[in-house]
Design a protein around this motif. Structure first.
Motif, PDB file in Angstrom:
ATOM      1  N   ARG A 199       0.880  -1.168   0.000  1.00  0.00           N
ATOM      2  CA  ARG A 199       0.000   0.000   0.000  1.00  0.00           C
ATOM      3  C   ARG A 199       0.920   1.221   0.000  1.00  0.00           C
ATOM      4  O   ARG A 199       2.083   1.113   0.393  1.00  0.00           O
ATOM      5  CB  ARG A 199      -0.885   0.024   1.271  1.00  0.00           C
ATOM      6  CG  ARG A 199      -1.887  -1.113   1.376  1.00  0.00           C
ATOM      7  CD  ARG A 199      -2.848  -1.180   0.218  1.00  0.00           C
ATOM      8  NE  ARG A 199      -3.578   0.065  -0.007  1.00  0.00           N
ATOM      9  CZ  ARG A 199      -4.192   0.389  -1.144  1.00  0.00           C
ATOM     10  NH1 ARG A 199      -4.165  -0.429  -2.171  1.00  0.00           N
ATOM     11  NH2 ARG A 199      -4.818   1.523  -1.258  1.00  0.00           N
TER      12      ARG A 199
ATOM     13  N   GLU B 163      -7.991   7.172  -2.914  1.00  0.00           N
ATOM     14  CA  GLU B 163      -6.768   6.381  -2.713  1.00  0.00           C
ATOM     15  C   GLU B 163      -5.486   7.119  -2.318  1.00  0.00           C
ATOM     16  O   GLU B 163      -4.689   6.571  -1.564  1.00  0.00           O
ATOM     17  CB  GLU B 163      -6.476   5.532  -3.949  1.00  0.00           C
ATOM     18  CG  GLU B 163      -5.409   4.486  -3.665  1.00  0.00           C
ATOM     19  CD  GLU B 163      -5.225   3.489  -4.781  1.00  0.00           C
ATOM     20  OE1 GLU B 163      -4.899   3.892  -5.893  1.00  0.00           O
ATOM     21  OE2 GLU B 163      -5.412   2.290  -4.503  1.00  0.00           O
TER      22      GLU B 163
ATOM     23  N   SER C 165     -11.232   6.681   5.150  1.00  0.00           N
ATOM     24  CA  SER C 165     -10.468   7.537   4.237  1.00  0.00           C
ATOM     25  C   SER C 165     -11.074   8.941   4.100  1.00  0.00           C
ATOM     26  O   SER C 165     -10.343   9.924   4.065  1.00  0.00           O
ATOM     27  CB  SER C 165     -10.279   6.857   2.874  1.00  0.00           C
ATOM     28  OG  SER C 165     -11.511   6.444   2.358  1.00  0.00           O
TER      29      SER C 165
ATOM     30  N   ILE D 137     -10.052   1.516   4.922  1.00  0.00           N
ATOM     31  CA  ILE D 137     -10.695   2.210   3.817  1.00  0.00           C
ATOM     32  C   ILE D 137     -11.919   3.008   4.286  1.00  0.00           C
ATOM     33  O   ILE D 137     -12.221   4.075   3.763  1.00  0.00           O
ATOM     34  CB  ILE D 137     -11.039   1.201   2.697  1.00  0.00           C
ATOM     35  CG1 ILE D 137     -11.375   1.920   1.401  1.00  0.00           C
ATOM     36  CG2 ILE D 137     -12.126   0.237   3.103  1.00  0.00           C
ATOM     37  CD1 ILE D 137     -11.359   1.010   0.188  1.00  0.00           C
TER      38      ILE D 137
ATOM     39  N   HIS E 266     -13.028   1.499 -10.015  1.00  0.00           N
ATOM     40  CA  HIS E 266     -13.203   0.050 -10.152  1.00  0.00           C
ATOM     41  C   HIS E 266     -14.145  -0.237 -11.314  1.00  0.00           C
ATOM     42  O   HIS E 266     -14.516   0.669 -12.047  1.00  0.00           O
ATOM     43  CB  HIS E 266     -13.659  -0.535  -8.811  1.00  0.00           C
ATOM     44  CG  HIS E 266     -12.578  -0.418  -7.781  1.00  0.00           C
ATOM     45  ND1 HIS E 266     -11.493  -1.255  -7.744  1.00  0.00           N
ATOM     46  CD2 HIS E 266     -12.381   0.481  -6.785  1.00  0.00           C
ATOM     47  CE1 HIS E 266     -10.682  -0.890  -6.766  1.00  0.00           C
ATOM     48  NE2 HIS E 266     -11.198   0.161  -6.175  1.00  0.00           N
TER      49      HIS E 266
ATOM     50  N   ASN F  21      -1.282   8.153   2.149  1.00  0.00           N
ATOM     51  CA  ASN F  21      -2.316   7.133   2.022  1.00  0.00           C
ATOM     52  C   ASN F  21      -3.523   7.403   2.933  1.00  0.00           C
ATOM     53  O   ASN F  21      -3.458   7.145   4.126  1.00  0.00           O
ATOM     54  CB  ASN F  21      -1.692   5.780   2.378  1.00  0.00           C
ATOM     55  CG  ASN F  21      -2.706   4.646   2.371  1.00  0.00           C
ATOM     56  OD1 ASN F  21      -3.838   4.823   1.916  1.00  0.00           O
ATOM     57  ND2 ASN F  21      -2.294   3.493   2.870  1.00  0.00           N
TER      58      ASN F  21
ATOM     59  N   THR G 202     -18.592   6.214  -3.607  1.00  0.00           N
ATOM     60  CA  THR G 202     -18.160   4.893  -3.133  1.00  0.00           C
ATOM     61  C   THR G 202     -19.052   3.799  -3.717  1.00  0.00           C
ATOM     62  O   THR G 202     -18.568   2.772  -4.201  1.00  0.00           O
ATOM     63  CB  THR G 202     -18.181   4.857  -1.589  1.00  0.00           C
ATOM     64  OG1 THR G 202     -17.344   5.924  -1.124  1.00  0.00           O
ATOM     65  CG2 THR G 202     -17.655   3.544  -1.046  1.00  0.00           C
TER      66      THR G 202
ATOM     67  N   GLU H 198      -8.958  -0.171 -14.030  1.00  0.00           N
ATOM     68  CA  GLU H 198      -8.765   0.818 -12.972  1.00  0.00           C
ATOM     69  C   GLU H 198      -8.095   2.116 -13.420  1.00  0.00           C
ATOM     70  O   GLU H 198      -6.967   2.421 -13.038  1.00  0.00           O
ATOM     71  CB  GLU H 198      -7.996   0.188 -11.792  1.00  0.00           C
ATOM     72  CG  GLU H 198      -8.708  -1.043 -11.276  1.00  0.00           C
ATOM     73  CD  GLU H 198      -8.086  -1.624 -10.004  1.00  0.00           C
ATOM     74  OE1 GLU H 198      -6.978  -1.200  -9.629  1.00  0.00           O
ATOM     75  OE2 GLU H 198      -8.739  -2.491  -9.397  1.00  0.00           O
TER      76      GLU H 198
ATOM     77  N   ARG I  41      -9.405   5.915  -7.474  1.00  0.00           N
ATOM     78  CA  ARG I  41      -9.262   4.750  -8.361  1.00  0.00           C
ATOM     79  C   ARG I  41     -10.664   4.329  -8.786  1.00  0.00           C
ATOM     80  O   ARG I  41     -11.578   4.282  -7.957  1.00  0.00           O
ATOM     81  CB  ARG I  41      -8.575   3.603  -7.606  1.00  0.00           C
ATOM     82  CG  ARG I  41      -8.358   2.355  -8.454  1.00  0.00           C
ATOM     83  CD  ARG I  41      -7.576   1.300  -7.674  1.00  0.00           C
ATOM     84  NE  ARG I  41      -6.237   1.768  -7.360  1.00  0.00           N
ATOM     85  CZ  ARG I  41      -5.181   1.615  -8.157  1.00  0.00           C
ATOM     86  NH1 ARG I  41      -5.299   0.984  -9.305  1.00  0.00           N
ATOM     87  NH2 ARG I  41      -4.006   2.078  -7.805  1.00  0.00           N
TER      88      ARG I  41
ATOM     89  N   MET J 216      -7.736   6.209 -13.175  1.00  0.00           N
ATOM     90  CA  MET J 216      -7.691   7.036 -11.961  1.00  0.00           C
ATOM     91  C   MET J 216      -8.097   8.470 -12.317  1.00  0.00           C
ATOM     92  O   MET J 216      -7.968   8.881 -13.468  1.00  0.00           O
ATOM     93  CB  MET J 216      -6.267   7.098 -11.388  1.00  0.00           C
ATOM     94  CG  MET J 216      -5.562   5.789 -11.171  1.00  0.00           C
ATOM     95  SD  MET J 216      -5.811   5.019  -9.570  1.00  0.00           S
ATOM     96  CE  MET J 216      -5.360   6.273  -8.409  1.00  0.00           C
TER      97      MET J 216
ATOM     98  N   GLN K 216      -6.060   5.747   3.326  1.00  0.00           N
ATOM     99  CA  GLN K 216      -6.642   4.494   3.850  1.00  0.00           C
ATOM    100  C   GLN K 216      -5.774   3.879   4.931  1.00  0.00           C
ATOM    101  O   GLN K 216      -5.940   2.712   5.285  1.00  0.00           O
ATOM    102  CB  GLN K 216      -6.805   3.484   2.723  1.00  0.00           C
ATOM    103  CG  GLN K 216      -7.719   3.967   1.612  1.00  0.00           C
ATOM    104  CD  GLN K 216      -7.825   2.957   0.483  1.00  0.00           C
ATOM    105  OE1 GLN K 216      -7.407   1.809   0.613  1.00  0.00           O
ATOM    106  NE2 GLN K 216      -8.375   3.383  -0.637  1.00  0.00           N
TER     107      GLN K 216
ATOM    108  N   GLU L 111     -12.904   4.895  -5.625  1.00  0.00           N
ATOM    109  CA  GLU L 111     -12.234   4.711  -4.324  1.00  0.00           C
ATOM    110  C   GLU L 111     -11.201   5.811  -4.066  1.00  0.00           C
ATOM    111  O   GLU L 111     -10.320   6.046  -4.890  1.00  0.00           O
ATOM    112  CB  GLU L 111     -11.539   3.340  -4.341  1.00  0.00           C
ATOM    113  CG  GLU L 111     -10.694   3.050  -3.128  1.00  0.00           C
ATOM    114  CD  GLU L 111      -9.857   1.765  -3.292  1.00  0.00           C
ATOM    115  OE1 GLU L 111     -10.112   0.981  -4.229  1.00  0.00           O
ATOM    116  OE2 GLU L 111      -8.935   1.588  -2.488  1.00  0.00           O
TER     117      GLU L 111
END
Ligand code: TRP
Length: 352
Positions: free
Chosen positions: A128, A194, A159, A156, A214, A150, A187, A254, A212, A256, A152, A192
């Motif tokens: 991570r 990140e 965050s 998570i 998904h 980070n 979400t 993924e 990010r 960004m 997270q 996400e």
């Protein structure tokens, strides 16, 4: 070969490919080497016990080039490995590096120090982000630095809490509010939160927040970027169309998006969208560059001048309506001799 040997070699070749003044290029190359000190002297492959989240294969560095009209900026993103025995070593090495940067011209780490504690863990997770840095260099000017953290780090689900508090401490709560209001929906749609990044400049520093994306319909990627005041959804859609194809397809690789907040922003100012490049995307990148006011010849020179590099991401950002886009190409390296998969990281000596 050592990490610093590999990274400074590729940096030097990038400078040569872009025909940067040799004396200046050498000075910045020496700077790059010093940033990687002391862990950079380790042999690649002998001490990679800990994979870095910078690259899919765990290699801790990435080069990128940003093109805007005639302006070309060279960048290096890296994670400091330190002893690299446990993830805490990476976090610690990153903290130490930020403090080392403090004495350099134009660098201000005050805002970093104001939020640092929010992003630290007693026992950070493997693979991570910890405390990463980037050097960005526009030839003719001094290198500039950025730090990546980070959100997270405490899980998570915290965050938004972590970023909200960081924004409050930095006086950006109002600008963050439009994002926060959409947090639940973002979400639920697979966006996400990140990374949290801070410019370490003393002049007009920005804060950036990265998402990010998904599995979702390609067109849905625009939802985050659309929160930014200067984002141009129509131009972004054209770029997606050329690079990825049909907006109705489901993306699984993924992409960004990063939202940029200026020191006096009351809303997110700009959005940068990062699309993954499929294997043979050279033609498509050239097509977008031409359409968006860039020069694909420089990009072509980079690909032929820097060995073993794979363009992994293409970024696009509009800073002024109708103006040339700011476009980035992110290069990943196959420096580890064997592809490593999460959970079975190789520590064998590659002999390079
Ligand atoms: N390895 C990650 C990824 O590719 C993180 C990352 C490194 C990244 N450099 C980046 C993400 C630049 C976006 C832009 O997703």
């Amino acid at each position: 070969m050592s990490y610093e040997g590999f990274i400074t070699d590729r940096w030097g070749r990038l400078c040569a490919a872009l025909a940067v003044d040799e004396g200046q290029a050498r000075a910045v190359q020496a700077e790059v080497r010093s940033l990687l000190h002391p862990w950079g002297s380790r042999r690649i492959g002998t001490a990679c016990g800990l994979p870095s989240f910078v690259s899919a294969d765990g290699f801790p560095a990435e080069l990128s080039v940003s093109y805007r009209g005639e302006r070309t900026e060279l960048r290096l993103l890296f994670e400091s490995l330190g002893r690299a025995v446990v993830p805490l070593d990476l976090q610690q090495a990153g903290r130490v590096l930020t403090r080392r940067l403090a004495g350099k011209p134009g660098v201000d780490i005050e805002r970093y120090l104001v939020v640092e504690d929010l992003f630290l863990a007693a026992n950070p997770a493997r693979y991570r982000p910890t405390v990463w840095h980037s050097l960005a260099w526009l030839p003719g000017t001094a290198p500039r630095y950025k730090v990546y953290l980070n959100p997270q780090v405490h899980g998570i689900s915290d965050s938004y809490g972590v970023v909200g508090e960081a924004m409050r401490r930095l006086g950006l709560s109002r600008a963050w509010r439009p994002v926060l209001e959409h947090a639940g929906a973002l979400t639920a749609q697979g966006h996400e939160l990140e990374f949290f990044a801070l410019d370490l400049y003393d002049q007009q520093p920005r804060v950036k927040v990265y998402f990010r994306h998904h599995e979702m319909k390609l067109s849905e990627v625009d939802t985050v970027a659309a929160l930014a005041r200067r984002h141009d959804s129509a131009r972004a859609a054209r770029v997606r169309q050329v690079i990825c194809g049909d907006d109705d397809v489901v993306v699984t690789d993924e992409p960004m998006t990063c939202l940029a907040f200026h020191h006096d922003s009351s809303v997110p100012e700009e959005a940068n969208v990062y699309l993954r490049l499929p294997g043979a995307a050279g033609e498509r990148v050239a097509e977008v560059m031409l359409a968006e006011g860039g020069d694909p010849r420089k990009h072509a020179a980079v690909l032929s001048g820097v060995p073993d590099c794979r363009p992994e991401l293409f970024s696009h950002r509009v800073t002024e309506p109708g103006g040339p886009a700011d476009m980035g190409v992110y290069l990943r390296f196959d420096a580890y001799s064997e592809p490593v998969r999460e959970g079975e990281w190789s520590c064998g000596d590659t002999g390079r």
